[in-house]
Enzyme design. Structure first.
Site, PDB file in Angstrom:
ATOM      1  N   GLU A  23      48.014  54.642  43.179  1.00  0.00           N
ATOM      2  CA  GLU A  23      49.547  54.397  43.723  1.00  0.00           C
ATOM      3  C   GLU A  23      50.417  55.248  42.772  1.00  0.00           C
ATOM      4  O   GLU A  23      49.951  56.159  41.500  1.00  0.00           O
ATOM      5  CB  GLU A  23      50.166  53.232  43.734  1.00  0.00           C
ATOM      6  CG  GLU A  23      48.988  52.439  42.192  1.00  0.00           C
ATOM      7  CD  GLU A  23      50.112  51.031  41.691  1.00  0.00           C
ATOM      8  OE1 GLU A  23      51.467  51.602  41.573  1.00  0.00           O
ATOM      9  OE2 GLU A  23      49.826  50.297  41.196  1.00  0.00           O
ATOM     10  N   LYS A  85      61.351  52.867  42.299  1.00  0.00           N
ATOM     11  CA  LYS A  85      60.628  51.741  42.309  1.00  0.00           C
ATOM     12  C   LYS A  85      60.465  51.710  43.934  1.00  0.00           C
ATOM     13  O   LYS A  85      61.116  50.953  44.344  1.00  0.00           O
ATOM     14  CB  LYS A  85      60.003  50.782  41.395  1.00  0.00           C
ATOM     15  CG  LYS A  85      59.088  50.006  41.529  1.00  0.00           C
ATOM     16  CD  LYS A  85      59.749  48.206  40.896  1.00  0.00           C
ATOM     17  CE  LYS A  85      58.537  47.222  41.494  1.00  0.00           C
ATOM     18  NZ  LYS A  85      58.143  46.268  40.441  1.00  0.00           N
ATOM     19  N   VAL A 105      52.472  48.865  44.757  1.00  0.00           N
ATOM     20  CA  VAL A 105      50.560  48.393  45.480  1.00  0.00           C
ATOM     21  C   VAL A 105      50.903  48.082  46.895  1.00  0.00           C
ATOM     22  O   VAL A 105      50.365  49.399  47.904  1.00  0.00           O
ATOM     23  CB  VAL A 105      49.888  47.570  45.400  1.00  0.00           C
ATOM     24  CG1 VAL A 105      48.816  46.745  46.243  1.00  0.00           C
ATOM     25  CG2 VAL A 105      49.252  47.436  44.079  1.00  0.00           C
ATOM     26  N   ASP A 137      60.078  34.481  44.090  1.00  0.00           N
ATOM     27  CA  ASP A 137      59.181  35.360  42.901  1.00  0.00           C
ATOM     28  C   ASP A 137      58.411  35.587  43.474  1.00  0.00           C
ATOM     29  O   ASP A 137      57.351  35.676  42.477  1.00  0.00           O
ATOM     30  CB  ASP A 137      60.039  35.987  41.439  1.00  0.00           C
ATOM     31  CG  ASP A 137      59.653  36.949  41.213  1.00  0.00           C
ATOM     32  OD1 ASP A 137      59.168  38.352  42.095  1.00  0.00           O
ATOM     33  OD2 ASP A 137      59.486  37.641  40.297  1.00  0.00           O
ATOM     34  N   SER A 139      55.660  38.862  45.161  1.00  0.00           N
ATOM     35  CA  SER A 139      55.639  40.110  45.421  1.00  0.00           C
ATOM     36  C   SER A 139      55.183  40.166  46.741  1.00  0.00           C
ATOM     37  O   SER A 139      54.281  40.434  47.474  1.00  0.00           O
ATOM     38  CB  SER A 139      54.377  41.108  44.478  1.00  0.00           C
ATOM     39  OG  SER A 139      54.053  42.423  44.677  1.00  0.00           O
ATOM     40  N   ALA A 140      55.934  41.715  47.608  1.00  0.00           N
ATOM     41  CA  ALA A 140      55.735  42.384  48.631  1.00  0.00           C
ATOM     42  C   ALA A 140      54.530  42.617  48.711  1.00  0.00           C
ATOM     43  O   ALA A 140      54.006  42.966  49.373  1.00  0.00           O
ATOM     44  CB  ALA A 140      56.546  43.142  48.870  1.00  0.00           C
ATOM     45  N   ASP A 141      54.264  42.776  47.680  1.00  0.00           N
ATOM     46  CA  ASP A 141      52.335  43.008  47.740  1.00  0.00           C
ATOM     47  C   ASP A 141      51.982  42.273  48.478  1.00  0.00           C
ATOM     48  O   ASP A 141      50.808  42.761  49.340  1.00  0.00           O
ATOM     49  CB  ASP A 141      51.500  43.683  46.568  1.00  0.00           C
ATOM     50  CG  ASP A 141      52.331  45.054  45.570  1.00  0.00           C
ATOM     51  OD1 ASP A 141      52.789  45.491  46.199  1.00  0.00           O
ATOM     52  OD2 ASP A 141      51.442  44.768  44.264  1.00  0.00           O
ATOM     53  N   LYS A 158      47.775  40.000  36.467  1.00  0.00           N
ATOM     54  CA  LYS A 158      47.944  39.785  34.827  1.00  0.00           C
ATOM     55  C   LYS A 158      48.656  38.684  35.109  1.00  0.00           C
ATOM     56  O   LYS A 158      49.262  38.125  36.147  1.00  0.00           O
ATOM     57  CB  LYS A 158      49.666  40.715  34.729  1.00  0.00           C
ATOM     58  CG  LYS A 158      48.822  42.020  34.099  1.00  0.00           C
ATOM     59  CD  LYS A 158      50.157  42.155  33.180  1.00  0.00           C
ATOM     60  CE  LYS A 158      49.432  43.969  32.857  1.00  0.00           C
ATOM     61  NZ  LYS A 158      49.185  45.115  33.470  1.00  0.00           N
TER      62      LYS A 158
HETATM   63  N1  PSU Z   1      50.689  44.916  37.985  1.00  0.00           N
HETATM   64  C1  PSU Z   1      50.235  45.236  36.846  1.00  0.00           C
HETATM   65  N2  PSU Z   1      50.778  47.295  36.858  1.00  0.00           N
HETATM   66  C2  PSU Z   1      51.450  47.663  37.673  1.00  0.00           C
HETATM   67  C3  PSU Z   1      52.042  46.823  38.460  1.00  0.00           C
HETATM   68  C4  PSU Z   1      51.835  45.535  38.438  1.00  0.00           C
HETATM   69  O1  PSU Z   1      49.445  44.913  36.068  1.00  0.00           O
HETATM   70  O2  PSU Z   1      51.988  49.250  37.275  1.00  0.00           O
HETATM   71  C5  PSU Z   1      52.749  47.315  39.481  1.00  0.00           C
HETATM   72  C6  PSU Z   1      52.578  47.821  40.253  1.00  0.00           C
HETATM   73  O3  PSU Z   1      52.934  49.348  41.648  1.00  0.00           O
HETATM   74  C7  PSU Z   1      52.516  46.614  41.838  1.00  0.00           C
HETATM   75  C8  PSU Z   1      53.886  46.306  41.334  1.00  0.00           C
HETATM   76  O4  PSU Z   1      52.558  47.369  43.653  1.00  0.00           O
HETATM   77  O5  PSU Z   1      53.683  46.132  40.484  1.00  0.00           O
HETATM   78  C9  PSU Z   1      54.688  45.263  41.521  1.00  0.00           C
HETATM   79  O6  PSU Z   1      55.952  44.724  41.325  1.00  0.00           O
HETATM   80  P1  PSU Z   1      56.629  43.505  42.424  1.00  0.00           P
HETATM   81  O7  PSU Z   1      55.744  42.607  41.056  1.00  0.00           O
HETATM   82  O8  PSU Z   1      58.234  44.170  42.245  1.00  0.00           O
HETATM   83  O9  PSU Z   1      56.003  43.244  43.782  1.00  0.00           O
HETATM   84 MN    MN Z   2      59.154  40.622  42.785  1.00  0.00          MN
END
Ligand code: PSU
Ligand code: MN
Length: 314
Positions: A23, A85, A105, A137, A139-141, A158
């Site tokens: 990524e 992003k 991701v 909140d 994540s869309a992951d 994390k």
């Molecule tokens: N967690 C990490 N390192 C990262 C990310 C998440 O420990 O770099 C990044 C990844 O690209 C992940 C994104 O897909 O943050 C998730 O962001 P959000 O929580 O806004 O969906």
């Molecule tokens: Mn988010």
């Protein structure tokens, strides 16, 4: 819409050779320059050293790309947070407007699946944030894990996230979470979160067989391989937890929300640990790249298909 492949990735995919997706949000938003560029290039070398072709994924000039040049990787690293992003929600915007985007991701999984790349190695994945009951909140992951057929190799998530709720959500969504040579769900900096994984695998071949079985069952979506950080680089949970708690409190004070939350927390933790967390981060991404390459090699040899069984290879 077609994904634009680098010549190397194109040749490998048409010959059925192993390819590992990587990524670009981790480059632009997950680490600072120059460590981000050095790490991204080193991770590509790890993939090559283990017999696969790396395909770093991003959007450039509105085009979906798999396989970046060293110059393109450098551009993402130097531009850092100036580059948008891009999660799945943002793909129409950057493509429609002809912009550059660093893919998360979620967006990377989608583009990898479109390109026919079945394995993707990252650092940590997104999940359900602490306090999601109030903030919503998530994540869309996680959503994308129900849609894209990709093996995602990650060092867990994390502890900025609510790990029990993240695992519950994955169970609900039917996403297998496989502990790689571990029975514990790893917590990124730490080898264990204290939570159990629902299943484990001891080899890349086993993972390839499980992924193939999932997709042959007609069950779409990702298979998560939770690969713990190497022991020598681990930061014990007791040491990192106060740092995480302080970072979360600071985010709350500043009213950080939406897509800024994760990059803000990552940067805070790096600053507060004087780079120790960065070293851990680099070590675990490389370790995931190695395991990802091994899985890609096993998958490309057809592991888990009836063909390999008939040939007496299993
Ligand atoms: N967690 C990490 N390192 C990262 C990310 C998440 O420990 O770099 C990044 C990844 O690209 C992940 C994104 O897909 O943050 C998730 O962001 P959000 O929580 O806004 O969906
Ligand atoms: Mn988010």
């Amino acid at each position: 819409m077609k994904v634009i492949l680098s010549p190397e990735v194109s040749v490998a995919l048409s010959a059925g050779r192993p390819v590992v997706a990587l990524e670009s949000t981790i480059i632009a938003h997950g680490m600072a320059y120059p460590a981000n560029v050095e790490t991204a290039l080193a991770v590509e070398e790890v993939v090559r050293a283990h017999g696969a072709v790396p395909a770093t994924i991003a959007v450039i000039g509105g085009k979906l790309k798999a396989g970046l040049s060293a110059e393109e990787i450098k551009m993402f690293g130097q531009s850092g947070p100036e580059i948008m992003k891009v999660s799945v929600r943002d793909l129409p915007f950057v493509v429609g407007r002809g912009l550059a985007g660093a893919t998360t991701v979620a967006a990377t999984m989608r583009i990898a699946a479109m390109a026919g790349i079945p394995v993707f190695a990252t650092g940590g994945m997104g999940g359900v944030h602490r306090g999601a009951g109030e903030t919503f909140d998530v994540s869309a992951d996680l959503t994308e894990m129900t849609r894209s057929n990709v093996v995602l190799v990650t060092a867990g998530a994390k502890a900025i996230l609510d790990l029990p709720l993240t695992l519950e959500r994955l169970e609900t969504d039917g996403v297998p979470v496989i502990g790689y040579r571990t029975g514990d769900f790893p917590a990124f900096y730490s080898r264990s979160s204290g939570l159990k994984v629902p299943m484990r695998a001891e080899s890349a071949e086993e993972v390839a067989g499980i992924a193939r079985a999932k997709w042959e069952l007609g069950l779409p979506g990702a298979v998560i391989v939770a690969n713990p950080i190497p022991e020598a680089e681990e930061i014990p949970a007791s040491e990192i937890e106060p740092v995480i708690a302080a970072a979360l409190a600071e985010a709350g004070r500043r009213g950080i929300c939406g897509k800024e939350v994760t990059p803000f927390l990552l940067a805070e933790i790096t600053t507060k640990t004087q780079g120790r967390s960065l070293r851990a981060n680099i070590a675990l991404v490389k370790n995931n790249a190695k395991v990802g390459a091994e899985i890609a090699v096993a998958y490309a040899t057809g592991w888990g298909t009836s063909k390999t069984e008939l040939a007496g290879l299993v």
